[in-house]
Design an enzyme around this catalytic site. Structure first.
Site, mmCIF file in Angstrom:
data_model
loop_
_atom_site.group_PDB
_atom_site.id
_atom_site.type_symbol
_atom_site.label_atom_id
_atom_site.label_comp_id
_atom_site.label_asym_id
_atom_site.label_seq_id
_atom_site.Cartn_x
_atom_site.Cartn_y
_atom_site.Cartn_z
ATOM 1 N N GLN A 98 11.903 11.097 2.316
ATOM 2 C CA GLN A 98 12.015 12.497 2.715
ATOM 3 C C GLN A 98 12.203 13.422 1.510
ATOM 4 O O GLN A 98 11.611 14.488 1.436
ATOM 5 C CB GLN A 98 13.198 12.673 3.675
ATOM 6 C CG GLN A 98 13.015 12.000 5.012
ATOM 7 C CD GLN A 98 14.233 12.181 5.907
ATOM 8 O OE1 GLN A 98 15.309 12.544 5.451
ATOM 9 N NE2 GLN A 98 14.059 11.906 7.186
ATOM 10 N N GLY A 99 13.076 13.019 0.602
ATOM 11 C CA GLY A 99 13.553 13.932 -0.437
ATOM 12 C C GLY A 99 12.481 14.509 -1.331
ATOM 13 O O GLY A 99 12.121 15.676 -1.242
ATOM 14 N N GLU A 130 9.794 -0.448 -5.511
ATOM 15 C CA GLU A 130 11.136 -0.905 -5.149
ATOM 16 C C GLU A 130 11.334 -2.399 -5.327
ATOM 17 O O GLU A 130 12.460 -2.855 -5.544
ATOM 18 C CB GLU A 130 11.461 -0.512 -3.701
ATOM 19 C CG GLU A 130 12.912 -0.747 -3.351
ATOM 20 C CD GLU A 130 13.300 -0.226 -1.972
ATOM 21 O OE1 GLU A 130 14.412 -0.546 -1.518
ATOM 22 O OE2 GLU A 130 12.495 0.508 -1.352
ATOM 23 N N ARG A 144 25.363 8.609 -4.409
ATOM 24 C CA ARG A 144 25.323 7.938 -3.106
ATOM 25 C C ARG A 144 26.362 6.828 -2.970
ATOM 26 O O ARG A 144 26.913 6.620 -1.894
ATOM 27 C CB ARG A 144 23.930 7.352 -2.867
ATOM 28 C CG ARG A 144 22.899 8.409 -2.578
ATOM 29 C CD ARG A 144 21.519 7.821 -2.465
ATOM 30 N NE ARG A 144 20.564 8.855 -2.098
ATOM 31 C CZ ARG A 144 19.260 8.668 -2.037
ATOM 32 N NH1 ARG A 144 18.750 7.487 -2.305
ATOM 33 N NH2 ARG A 144 18.456 9.655 -1.694
ATOM 34 N N TYR A 149 8.195 7.112 4.418
ATOM 35 C CA TYR A 149 9.433 7.613 5.005
ATOM 36 C C TYR A 149 10.343 8.297 3.981
ATOM 37 O O TYR A 149 11.460 8.690 4.316
ATOM 38 C CB TYR A 149 10.177 6.461 5.689
ATOM 39 C CG TYR A 149 9.368 5.871 6.819
ATOM 40 C CD1 TYR A 149 9.438 6.399 8.101
ATOM 41 C CD2 TYR A 149 8.482 4.817 6.593
ATOM 42 C CE1 TYR A 149 8.669 5.876 9.132
ATOM 43 C CE2 TYR A 149 7.715 4.293 7.617
ATOM 44 C CZ TYR A 149 7.814 4.827 8.882
ATOM 45 O OH TYR A 149 7.041 4.314 9.907
ATOM 46 N N HIS A 182 22.402 4.401 2.106
ATOM 47 C CA HIS A 182 22.301 5.851 2.223
ATOM 48 C C HIS A 182 23.485 6.329 3.066
ATOM 49 O O HIS A 182 23.744 5.794 4.137
ATOM 50 C CB HIS A 182 20.987 6.271 2.884
ATOM 51 C CG HIS A 182 20.659 7.710 2.642
ATOM 52 N ND1 HIS A 182 21.349 8.728 3.261
ATOM 53 C CD2 HIS A 182 19.763 8.312 1.831
ATOM 54 C CE1 HIS A 182 20.883 9.889 2.851
ATOM 55 N NE2 HIS A 182 19.914 9.659 1.984
ATOM 56 N N ARG A 201 20.818 3.993 -7.986
ATOM 57 C CA ARG A 201 19.677 4.898 -8.176
ATOM 58 C C ARG A 201 20.076 6.350 -7.962
ATOM 59 O O ARG A 201 20.705 6.694 -6.977
ATOM 60 C CB ARG A 201 18.560 4.531 -7.193
ATOM 61 C CG ARG A 201 17.380 5.483 -7.211
ATOM 62 C CD ARG A 201 16.312 5.026 -6.242
ATOM 63 N NE ARG A 201 16.727 5.169 -4.867
ATOM 64 C CZ ARG A 201 16.342 6.165 -4.067
ATOM 65 N NH1 ARG A 201 15.548 7.113 -4.513
ATOM 66 N NH2 ARG A 201 16.744 6.206 -2.811
ATOM 67 N N GLU A 246 19.792 17.369 -5.224
ATOM 68 C CA GLU A 246 20.363 16.290 -4.433
ATOM 69 C C GLU A 246 21.566 15.691 -5.137
ATOM 70 O O GLU A 246 21.876 16.033 -6.282
ATOM 71 C CB GLU A 246 19.292 15.226 -4.149
ATOM 72 C CG GLU A 246 18.104 15.776 -3.377
ATOM 73 C CD GLU A 246 17.068 14.721 -3.036
ATOM 74 O OE1 GLU A 246 17.262 13.546 -3.401
ATOM 75 O OE2 GLU A 246 16.054 15.065 -2.404
ATOM 76 N N HIS A 283 19.486 1.208 2.413
ATOM 77 C CA HIS A 283 18.459 2.195 2.092
ATOM 78 C C HIS A 283 17.529 1.776 0.958
ATOM 79 O O HIS A 283 16.313 1.908 1.063
ATOM 80 C CB HIS A 283 19.146 3.506 1.729
ATOM 81 C CG HIS A 283 18.205 4.633 1.423
ATOM 82 N ND1 HIS A 283 17.285 5.107 2.346
ATOM 83 C CD2 HIS A 283 18.040 5.392 0.307
ATOM 84 C CE1 HIS A 283 16.595 6.103 1.807
ATOM 85 N NE2 HIS A 283 17.018 6.283 0.571
ATOM 86 N N SER A 296 0.812 -1.216 0.000
ATOM 87 C CA SER A 296 0.000 0.000 0.000
ATOM 88 C C SER A 296 0.847 1.269 0.000
ATOM 89 O O SER A 296 0.490 2.262 0.619
ATOM 90 C CB SER A 296 -0.940 0.008 1.213
ATOM 91 O OG SER A 296 -0.196 -0.031 2.425
#
Length: 518
Positions: A48-49, A373, A288, A46, A241, A384, A116, A349, A11
């Protein structure tokens, strides 16, 4: 047995976007969403970016975003997929806003675009530092407005139903007919028979223990697809991350968004040296994989447990406005970013690989689709690019919706056997599950982390075989529980990561093996 036109497992943004679109298109068809925790609990919540989308055509372009994605993916992206996803971005964002998602604007009323790591321009649309939470809120609200969508929280998908389960099946190709579902509150196990099944089950972070992911991220969808014989690919590309808040007492890692470095924060060692300048000319805004590997190298050299993120030179009021959640979390840990450096460490991450799908989200199993994902689309390649994941989920959810709108699914009249747990008993010693989980997570961190070696990977295989044997014995003799199923899935995921790591003989993107250095 319950029947559905469309069964969605998960979901988050991927599952909800598809469900809303297909339910709006076909009001007389039913959509069932199965999710193992609360309906809003997902990796999406969760994030954030934000969503990376080309909107400022004067400074930015599709070609620049495409090039940034290809560079991050280190030669392993599918260029056609990259072009498709990025060019669809503005349309998918517009749909999100029509469903009620809000994004930050600047003083002139234009999108307040962020930048970013790995991005050459400002193109990240965000809602403060809780973008995923806002997207999840808007999608759930829309889903609840549609009478033909049913959401079943606290229901765990155990296994997919394929023709392997069907007696006297004459199908030569693998076909998915739905899934066996465990009601976590009642303990009942039932079948959902579906014309089409979508796996949108999220990531695998908990396999490593130290992770920015929520506790539900145990790789369930990928493991189910693997056991059903779907093609699973690129599992070696686990993205760590670089900047999770270091918390020495626990394993839960709070994410310090990439956007904080985009905002101007510096990475320093304990002596104050800004070490990223030693590794890459982009410094803190390198991709990253480079930042994570650089931090890992610094920690190995120094023997320290963490490095630091320095925000003390930044505009405090602007920081609080952009990152209120991060600012408050730091205060909760007695870190005042105006005067204190934030202790950070890399944490598991995001998974760049997963269930192999084509541009329509189709897996190698008929009537089974995957999105988000848990899928491997070819967009990310070996690494990514920041904030491309929500974009990918939106685009592929739309593509699956389009495919199922334009193509009739052949509905076969088959008899699915009930779940059979005859001869099993309730396992009273939970310590057996917890012990194996602790062993598995320590094994993955120590042997299959940011920097790998063939020796450690081969040792991991031996240890994993022992854990696998014990967990399978436990699974065969015990009544189903969520923790046992999750452990079984994580063992499958670990096996895939380790073995596909051993198969890779060249370092690419997020994968680095010391034995591959020529």
């Amino acid at each position: 047995m319950v029947t559905a036109n469309y069964l969605v497992i998960g979901s988050g943004v991927a599952g909800l976007t598809f469900a809303v679109k297909i339910a709006e298109k076909f009001p007389n068809r039913n959509v069932i969403i199965v999710t193992k925790a609360n309906e809003d609990e997902s990796n999406t919540k969760y994030a954030q970016g934000g969503v990376a989308v080309v909107l400022n055509k004067e400074k930015d372009s599709f070609n620049k975003h495409i090039e940034d994605t290809l560079i991050a993916g280190d030669g392993l992206c599918d260029k056609e997929v990259v072009e498709m996803v990025i060019k669809e971005g503005p349309d998918r964002l517009e749909e999100l806003m029509l469903w009620g998602a809000n994004f930050d604007l600047d003083d002139s009323g234009e999108f307040d675009l962020g930048k970013e790591g790995g991005h050459s321009e400002y193109r990240v649309v965000h809602h403060k530092d809780i973008t995923g939470f806002e997207v999840e809120r808007a999608l759930l609200k829309r889903a609840h407005q549609l009478a033909n969508i049913s959401i079943l929280p606290h229901h765990f998908a155990i296994d997919l139903v394929t023709n392997h389960h069907i007696k006297d099946s004459n199908e030569e190709e693998l076909v998915c007919y739905g899934a066996y579902i465990f009601n976590q509150k009642t303990g009942d196990i039932f079948t959902i028979k579906a014309d089409s099944t979508l796996l949108a089950s999220g990531g695998i972070g908990c396999v490593y223990g130290h992770t920015t992911n929520p506790v539900i991220a145990t790789g369930d969808g990928i493991a189910m697809a693997y056991r059903a014989k779907a093609l699973i690919q690129d599992m070696e590309f686990v993205q760590f991350h670089p900047t999770a808040l270091y918390e020495p007492k626990g394993e839960s890692s709070f994410l310090i968004s990439e956007a904080v470095r985009g905002f101007g924060a510096y990475l320093r060692d304990k002596n104050g040296h800004r070490f990223m300048l030693d590794y890459d000319e982009r410094a803190e805004l390198a991709s990253r994989d480079i930042v994570s590997q650089s931090i890992d190298n610094e920690l190995k050299k120094s023997g320290e447990s963490n490095v630091f993120l320095d925000c003390t030179h930044l505009d405090l009021d602007a920081f609080k406005k952009h990152f209120p959640n991060i600012y408050q979390k730091c205060l909760d840990y007695h870190i005042d970013i105006a005067t204190d450096w934030i202790p950070v460490v890399p944490a598991s991450h995001y998974l760049c690989g997963g269930i192999n799908v084509d541009k329509d989200g189709k897996t190698t199993i008929e009537n089974l689709f995957a999105c988000g994902e848990c899928s491997r689309t070819g967009l990310h390649g070996a690494n990514r690019l920041a904030s491309n994941s929500l974009l990918e989920a939106l685009v592929y959810a739309h593509n699956i919706y389009k495919y199922l709108s334009d193509n009739d699914i052949e509905v076969l009249d088959v008899t699915i056997p009930d779940w059979n747990d005859e001869g099993t008993k309730i396992e009273k010693e939970h310590i057996l599950i917890q012990h194996n989980l602790t062993q598995l997570q320590a094994l993955m961190r120590d042997y299959v982390g940011i920097v790998r070696s063939n020796k450690r990977l081969r040792k991991a295989v031996k240890h994993l075989d022992l854990i696998y044997s014990e967990v399978e014995d436990l699974y065969k003799e015990s009544k189903i529980t969520t923790s046992l199923c999750e452990l079984r899935n994580m063992v499958n995921i670990a096996h895939l990561i380790v073995n596909q790591s051993l198969e890779r003989t060249e370092n690419k993107g997020g994968y680095f093996n010391v034995d591959n250095v020529k």
